[in-house]
Write a protein that holds these residues in place. Structure first.
Motif, PDB file in Angstrom:
ATOM      1  N   SER A 125      22.111  -2.587  33.199  1.00  0.00           N
ATOM      2  CA  SER A 125      20.710  -3.011  33.021  1.00  0.00           C
ATOM      3  C   SER A 125      20.640  -4.478  32.619  1.00  0.00           C
ATOM      4  O   SER A 125      19.810  -5.242  33.149  1.00  0.00           O
ATOM      5  N   ASN A 128      21.372  -6.737  35.471  1.00  0.00           N
ATOM      6  CA  ASN A 128      20.235  -6.820  36.383  1.00  0.00           C
ATOM      7  C   ASN A 128      19.087  -7.646  35.800  1.00  0.00           C
ATOM      8  O   ASN A 128      18.559  -8.555  36.438  1.00  0.00           O
ATOM      9  N   ILE A 129      18.714  -7.323  34.573  1.00  0.00           N
ATOM     10  CA  ILE A 129      17.467  -7.851  34.004  1.00  0.00           C
ATOM     11  C   ILE A 129      17.590  -9.302  33.537  1.00  0.00           C
ATOM     12  O   ILE A 129      16.720 -10.132  33.823  1.00  0.00           O
ATOM     13  N   THR A 171      24.243   0.029  40.010  1.00  0.00           N
ATOM     14  CA  THR A 171      22.887   0.443  39.649  1.00  0.00           C
ATOM     15  C   THR A 171      22.672   1.922  39.957  1.00  0.00           C
ATOM     16  O   THR A 171      22.092   2.668  39.148  1.00  0.00           O
ATOM     17  N   SER A 178      22.109   7.898  33.697  1.00  0.00           N
ATOM     18  CA  SER A 178      20.853   7.978  32.945  1.00  0.00           C
ATOM     19  C   SER A 178      20.211   9.357  33.084  1.00  0.00           C
ATOM     20  O   SER A 178      19.681   9.909  32.112  1.00  0.00           O
ATOM     21  N   VAL A 197      14.345   3.037  31.627  1.00  0.00           N
ATOM     22  CA  VAL A 197      15.576   2.485  32.193  1.00  0.00           C
ATOM     23  C   VAL A 197      15.728   2.904  33.648  1.00  0.00           C
ATOM     24  O   VAL A 197      16.057   2.079  34.519  1.00  0.00           O
ATOM     25  N   SER A 200      13.437   0.994  35.842  1.00  0.00           N
ATOM     26  CA  SER A 200      13.942  -0.369  36.000  1.00  0.00           C
ATOM     27  C   SER A 200      15.085  -0.416  37.015  1.00  0.00           C
ATOM     28  O   SER A 200      15.129  -1.281  37.903  1.00  0.00           O
ATOM     29  N   LEU A 201      16.011   0.536  36.904  1.00  0.00           N
ATOM     30  CA  LEU A 201      17.167   0.565  37.800  1.00  0.00           C
ATOM     31  C   LEU A 201      16.750   0.847  39.238  1.00  0.00           C
ATOM     32  O   LEU A 201      17.285   0.246  40.185  1.00  0.00           O
TER      33      LEU A 201
END
Length: 764
Positions: A125, A128-129, A171, A178, A197, A200-201
């Motif tokens: 995460s 990525n973020i 991802t 997750s 999460v 977002s992924l």
């Protein structure tokens, strides 16, 4: 102090394992350093803790690397080949690392499994973020960065640069983890955070827009929904439908998947990813047809592929495309032979994961198995490191086993001897137990000889062949050996002993005799040192009775030497026969060897006939070819004595039930505790034997029968004469002996005591 050191060492290893789950945040060079640190510290921990090496995991999961390495033999471009092997070294390193841990270590790892998964999810995460946010703030609008970001991470990330397909794989796996954590955590706040999460992924997965990881993720979620997630089935189906719906609704993603419906050879003006792959596969298949069995070798396969591109599709050559399918690449490297092994490796690991309810490993294997249809993921650092790490770390749960595996190395019938019969029963005992998996190597030398323990070239080459089975040591936890008692009798097992010791296996010696200690005293120089070195490598020793312990005390600690009486099989107790004491009925059941006292017995029987003492005698057992003519000639001269040959099972029982006196006047130097004496006790015989080896530990003079001094024919005749005159004593001792046997020497008692020994954790 040592205990604290072990705890601190393992804590460091746990932290390094956590670092492996966070590797996505590290640049390439630091990744390698972290893995080297983990390897070094686990090796130190392994040797300090004296764990058993998990050879099953290592062999199954590292053999792919060795097969790839083997193809270098028929490669010309060695530089490229070794460069590729160095990239794929994780296929060897992680199986080795994970093979150093025992069951206790594995349990401690999996107690922290949720923390490890969280680490990976957080790491992916952040990867990525954080850069996406930085580029969004400093460089572009949301629309522009979303459009160009898949290329930005290749060009502008420097040491952190990564191809979109590999960050897409990370991802997708983070989404799988997750979802798993969502099921495991009960707190609402945890579930809420995980939903954020996952959203977002999924967003980043769509931004990267790589078909392979998306297809692999959907397949994994569908399989998972119907296999293990039935409690959440409607939610899983809803999530899958929503994900597919999202992909369909967004024009860019919809168009990428529509490509799959229009497949044709790629040209300069028509280069969709699907068409490019189609063209690559056509060129690859042309190569495969030429070398289908063993391929071109890891050094040359890429050169061969480029040669084909240069002739058929120049733009593929100019862009340096690989085969874009790991399975096709394996066929190009090592032919269908290598591909078959890869399929078998996947099959075995998936089967083990399902059998051990190891859902995470099952999902990981399915995901990577699908991804290999789209990319050469094992030929890139960002693919092979994580594949090998996940396979072997999560595989710990599947390859760790509650059952212990035992390798029995020693003689089995035929020919029948006390040792071979004992090994047969030991194998049956372990086979019938739910706690053990048993394998065996039969070292029986089929030619029976009186000169036991002697050297011959026939024996040498026979045991040289037997030693080819030493590889079985790798996949077993306990190595149980019943060696001979001479120098050659021990050294012929040297490979088994040394490999077992190096691999920290439980190594048990079961001595069926009383000559080992004597042989050690008789040896000198290098032979004595070799003899001592080999026997001292055993972690446990078993002797037949207390008086035989000195055979092992020069080599092993007293507390690691166990006493285990021999036994006779229970079928001898069935259908009790009436004891006939009207006449001396004498039986002999053993190998007809000089040291077993056969000539002394025949001389005594001749004397009984001369004295007109009424008797009947039956003699059974193997005869050494060199002595056969002389022994049979002596028997033929006796009116009341018969040689009945070698007897087994019911014939043996019939012989012993027929007799009321059993005779074994042995002075055999290898003697321990003859099973034939115990069989005679079970069938209510009076025992006449010698005060030799461990016999006096099980036979008490004038209570179970009579013990005479070895080689004393006069004393043997005296006992026969006494019993002929006092036949009531035969009946009295016979009845006592059966009860005595039932209380001490049944196979059930042997089984109970043997399992106690083999399960005893006194290994030092």
């Amino acid at each position: 102090m040592i205990k604290n050191l072990k705890i601190n060492s393992f804590l460091l290893i746990q932290l390094l394992i956590g670092l492996m789950f966070s590797l996505v945040l590290l640049p390439s060079v630091v990744k390698s350093i972290a893995i080297i640190f983990l390897l070094v510290f686990t090796m130190i921990f392994f040797f300090k803790s004296k764990n058993k090496f998990n050879s099953n995991l290592f062999l199954n999961n590292s053999l792919l690397f060795f097969l790839l390495f083997f193809t270098i033999i028929y490669s010309d471009n060695l530089s490229y080949g070794f460069n590729k092997l160095s990239t794929m070294l994780s296929l060897l390193v992680f199986p080795l690392i994970m093979s150093f841990f025992n069951q206790k270590d594995i349990d401690r790892f999996f107690k922290q499994i949720k923390k490890y998964l969280v680490l990976y999810v957080v790491a992916v995460s952040l990867f990525n973020i954080v850069p996406f946010s930085w580029y969004l703030i400093t460089q572009d609008t949301l629309q522009e960065i979303t459009k160009h970001y898949p290329y930005v991470i290749i060009i502008d990330f420097g040491k952190y640069s990564i191809h979109p397909i590999y960050i897409s794989m990370h991802t997708a796996i983070a989404i799988i983890f997750s979802v798993y954590l969502f099921r495991e955590y009960k707190a609402k706040i945890s579930k809420f955070l995980l939903v954020l999460v996952i959203c977002s992924l999924v967003t980043f997965l769509i931004i990267y827009l790589r078909k392979g990881p998306i297809i692999a993720l959907i397949i994994v979620l569908i399989i998972w929904a119907f296999l293990k997630n039935k409690a959440y089935l409607k939610y899983n189906i809803l999530f899958i439908v929503a994900l597919i719906g999202l992909l369909v609704l967004i024009p860019k993603t919809r168009n990428r998947f529509i490509e799959l419906l229009n497949v044709e050879n790629a040209v300069e003006t028509n280069q969709s990813s699907t068409n490019i792959r189609y063209t690559i596969y056509n060129n690859s298949f042309q190569l495969i047809k030429k070398e289908p069995l063993f391929g071109y070798g890891i050094g040359d396969y890429y050169d061969k592929l480029n040669d084909t591109y240069s002739k058929n599709a120049v733009f593929l050559f100019n862009n340096g495309y690989n085969s874009h399918n790991q399975y096709i690449s394996f066929v190009l490297i090592g032919g269908f032979v290598l591909l078959l092994f890869v399929i078998l490796m996947f099959y075995k690991n998936i089967r083990l994961s399902i059998n051990s309810n190891n859902i995470i490993l099952t999902l990981i294997l399915v995901f990577y198995g699908v991804m290999m249809c789209f990319e050469n993921i094992l030929e890139r650092e960002n693919g092979v490191i994580f594949f090998s790490f996940f396979l072997n770390f999560f595989g710990l749960k599947s390859y760790s086993k509650k059952e212990k595996s035992v390798l029995i190395v020693g003689p089995f019938p035929k020919p029948i001897s006390g040792v071979s019969l004992a090994n047969k029963v030991v194998k049956e005992v372990l086979d019938n137990s739910n706690d053990f998996i048993v394998d065996s190597i039969n070292t029986s030398y089929v030619v029976f000889e009186d000169a036991v323990g002697s050297f011959s070239f026939k024996k040498f080459f026979f045991f040289l062949k037997i030693n080819l089975g030493v590889f079985k040591v790798f996949k077993n936890d306990i190595i149980y050996i019943t060696p001979g008692q001479t120098f050659f009798g021990i050294t012929k097992y040297a490979l088994f002993i040394l490999f077992s010791s190096i691999l920290n296996k439980e190594l048990i010696i079961h001595v069926h005799g009383n000559y080992l200690g004597t042989q050690y005293k008789e040896l000198s120089g290098i032979k004595k040192r070799v003899f001592y070195y080999l026997i001292s490598k055993f972690t446990k020793g078993i002797v037949l009775s207390a008086s035989l312990k000195p055979n092992l005390t020069p080599f092993l600690k007293e507390e690691n030497i166990y006493v285990l009486f021999n036994f006779a099989q229970n079928y001898l107790l069935e259908k009790e026969e009436v004891i006939d004491c009207s006449i001396l009925k004498i039986s002999y059941l053993s190998n007809l060897m000089e040291e077993k006292g056969i000539f002394l017995l025949l001389e005594s029987l001749k004397d009984l006939e001369n004295k007109k003492i009424n008797y009947q005698a039956r003699i059974a057992g193997n005869i050494d070819a060199n002595l056969k003519e002389g022994i049979l000639k002596k028997i033929s001269k006796l009116k009341n004595t018969t040689y009945v040959g070698v007897v087994y099972n019911d014939d043996k029982k019939a012989l012993l039930n027929w007799s009321n006196v059993f005779v074994l006047p042995t002075f055999y130097k290898m003697e321990g505790q003859p099973i034939s004496i115990l069989e005679a006790l079970a069938t209510s015989n009076v025992i006449i034997s010698t005060n030799h080896a461990g016999i006096s530990d099980i036979i008490e003079d004038k209570k179970n029968g009579y013990l005479i001094e070895p080689k004393n024919t006069d004393k043997l005749i005296e006992v026969f004469t006494f019993l002929d005159k006092n036949k009531s004593i035969i009946e009295e001792i016979s009845r006592y002996n059966k009860t005595y046997f039932i209380n001490n020497f049944t196979a059930d008692i042997f089984q109970f005591e043997f399992l106690k020994i083999i399960n005893d954790n006194t290994k030092t």
